[in-house]
Design a protein around this motif. Sequence first.
Motif, short mmCIF file in Angstrom:
data_model
loop_
_atom_site.label_atom_id
_atom_site.label_comp_id
_atom_site.label_asym_id
_atom_site.label_seq_id
_atom_site.Cartn_x
_atom_site.Cartn_y
_atom_site.Cartn_z
N MET A 26 0.83 -1.20 0.00
CA MET A 26 0.00 0.00 0.00
C MET A 26 0.87 1.25 0.00
N GLU A 27 0.52 2.17 -0.89
CA GLU A 27 1.21 3.45 -0.96
C GLU A 27 0.31 4.54 -0.38
N PRO A 28 0.80 5.34 0.58
CA PRO A 28 -0.05 6.41 1.15
C PRO A 28 -0.53 7.36 0.06
N VAL A 29 -1.82 7.64 0.08
CA VAL A 29 -2.44 8.54 -0.90
C VAL A 29 -3.44 9.43 -0.17
N GLN A 30 -3.32 10.73 -0.33
CA GLN A 30 -4.23 11.66 0.30
C GLN A 30 -5.52 11.75 -0.52
N HIS A 31 -6.64 11.30 0.06
CA HIS A 31 -7.94 11.37 -0.61
C HIS A 31 -8.57 12.74 -0.34
N THR A 32 -9.22 13.29 -1.36
CA THR A 32 -9.74 14.65 -1.24
C THR A 32 -11.23 14.78 -1.53
N GLY A 33 -11.93 13.70 -1.76
CA GLY A 33 -13.36 13.78 -2.05
C GLY A 33 -14.06 12.49 -1.66
N ILE A 34 -15.39 12.49 -1.75
CA ILE A 34 -16.16 11.30 -1.42
C ILE A 34 -15.90 10.22 -2.45
N GLY A 35 -16.14 8.98 -2.06
CA GLY A 35 -15.87 7.90 -2.99
C GLY A 35 -16.86 6.76 -2.94
N TYR A 36 -17.27 6.36 -1.74
CA TYR A 36 -18.13 5.19 -1.61
C TYR A 36 -19.47 5.51 -0.97
N ARG A 37 -19.56 6.63 -0.27
CA ARG A 37 -20.79 7.05 0.38
C ARG A 37 -20.97 8.55 0.19
N PHE A 38 -22.20 8.96 -0.12
CA PHE A 38 -22.51 10.38 -0.13
C PHE A 38 -22.94 10.76 1.29
N PRO A 39 -23.07 12.06 1.58
CA PRO A 39 -23.42 12.47 2.94
C PRO A 39 -24.81 12.00 3.35
N ILE A 40 -25.01 11.81 4.66
CA ILE A 40 -26.35 11.62 5.20
C ILE A 40 -27.13 12.91 4.92
N GLY A 41 -28.22 12.80 4.20
CA GLY A 41 -28.96 13.99 3.79
C GLY A 41 -28.31 14.65 2.58
N THR A 42 -28.10 13.85 1.53
CA THR A 42 -27.49 14.36 0.30
C THR A 42 -28.35 15.46 -0.32
N GLU A 43 -27.70 16.51 -0.78
CA GLU A 43 -28.40 17.65 -1.36
C GLU A 43 -28.23 17.69 -2.87
N LYS A 44 -29.05 18.53 -3.50
CA LYS A 44 -28.98 18.69 -4.96
C LYS A 44 -27.90 19.74 -5.28
N LYS A 45 -26.67 19.33 -5.18
CA LYS A 45 -25.57 20.25 -5.42
C LYS A 45 -24.35 19.47 -5.91
N THR A 46 -23.26 20.16 -6.12
CA THR A 46 -22.03 19.54 -6.60
C THR A 46 -21.17 19.05 -5.44
N TYR A 47 -20.65 17.83 -5.57
CA TYR A 47 -19.76 17.25 -4.56
C TYR A 47 -18.44 16.87 -5.22
N PRO A 48 -17.32 16.99 -4.50
CA PRO A 48 -16.05 16.48 -5.03
C PRO A 48 -16.04 14.97 -4.94
N TYR A 49 -15.67 14.31 -6.04
CA TYR A 49 -15.66 12.84 -6.06
C TYR A 49 -14.26 12.38 -6.41
N PHE A 50 -13.73 11.47 -5.59
CA PHE A 50 -12.34 11.03 -5.74
C PHE A 50 -12.26 9.85 -6.70
#
Length: 396
Positions: A154-178
């Motif tokens: 495993m190589e350390p990698v800094q994640h900067t966005g959502i990937g497998y789950r959206f927020p509880i109470g997802t809104e109709k807007k733009t999200y960063p996706y990794f």
Amino acid sequence: MALSAGTRRTVACVLVGLGAALLVAALMIPTYTVSKVAKTPLDLEITTIAENQPGEDSLVLDSKSLTSGDGPAVVDKNVPLISQRFVTVEEPSDADKMTLQAGQTLRRTDVQGDTGLLTAAIDRVTISRTTGMPVDEEPNGSIAVTVNKDGSVMEPVQHTGIGYRFPIGTEKKTYPYFDINVRKSFDANFIEETEINSTKVYRFQMIAPVTSTWDVVKSPTNRLTLPAAKWGVTDVPADAPVTMTRYYTNVRDLWVEPQTGTVVKGGESIHLFYARTADKPEVTALKSHIVFDESTVESQLAIAEENTDKLSLFGRIVPIVLGILGVIALLAGLFLGLRGGSAPAHASPRGTRPTPAPTAADTGATRWDGDEAPTTQFPRGDYDSPTEQIDTNKRP
């Protein structure tokens, strides 16, 4: 059996107190308890399967043709593909954060054994259990870059966005996706609200622009130098060495159940190609549209429904029930208290001495004194004394 006044007052106080406590609980549960429940569960274990879509391009480069024979590289058409991902929760995980580990493979099913494996990766990231975003730590994740008999490196990698789950109470807007393929986040834009099997979902779309995979990982397969004839290049001599870089682009669609942030359906239009410049694809490495199969969609919907029911139970049903019981207890206590506070008319005022029993002299009862004729006693104070006495034995 009737309750005494003191017992009624005690019961009334208990009911009023109970009613008040239930009403307070009804108000507090949506604001406090739900915040504790509205989190991605720690027992999460999800398997998703996606397949290429019939009738659409599904192209795969035959890697053996790059190193064997004299002819140009061969790109197979109509290749059946299956992508599998297994997500589990690992340590560190606690009340606020959780570490997800996802093992992903893409293979062609028309080839037996390991030769059918096209890509494999292990991604690990620690995220917030409510927002789905990576925690503010460095590093907050890692990605496997080598797999050998000793296991994954495993190589350390800094994640900067959502990937497998959206927020509880997802809104109709733009999200960063990794995107783990290029290890960057791109905007996942809200597209529309729709339904899948009668469940409301939000559709998001993320577009990963053409990116050099060599700039991401210095892997030998991400930059190759081969004779021009092998690449099918004709603008230089056939035996002239030509170096090509592998580029990646993707259009990812995500259908999300908004209350829980569960991705109930996902699809990728992935394109990997070799080229001398990013704007001119020359040899396709992989091109296919891969989408969750129906059983995966149903499984994800079941997970979303289970978590939605839990949120609904603590956010709406329990508060309503407690509120109704609280009002009933409060009204019953007030009614019993007010009813128990009014004493009957014949009761002696509290704190006064009891009225003594009347005597014969007080009531005007006939009194006998030995052999004497009875005389009548009138109640004292009830009548005026006579002003004249008449002798009834006197004769005229």
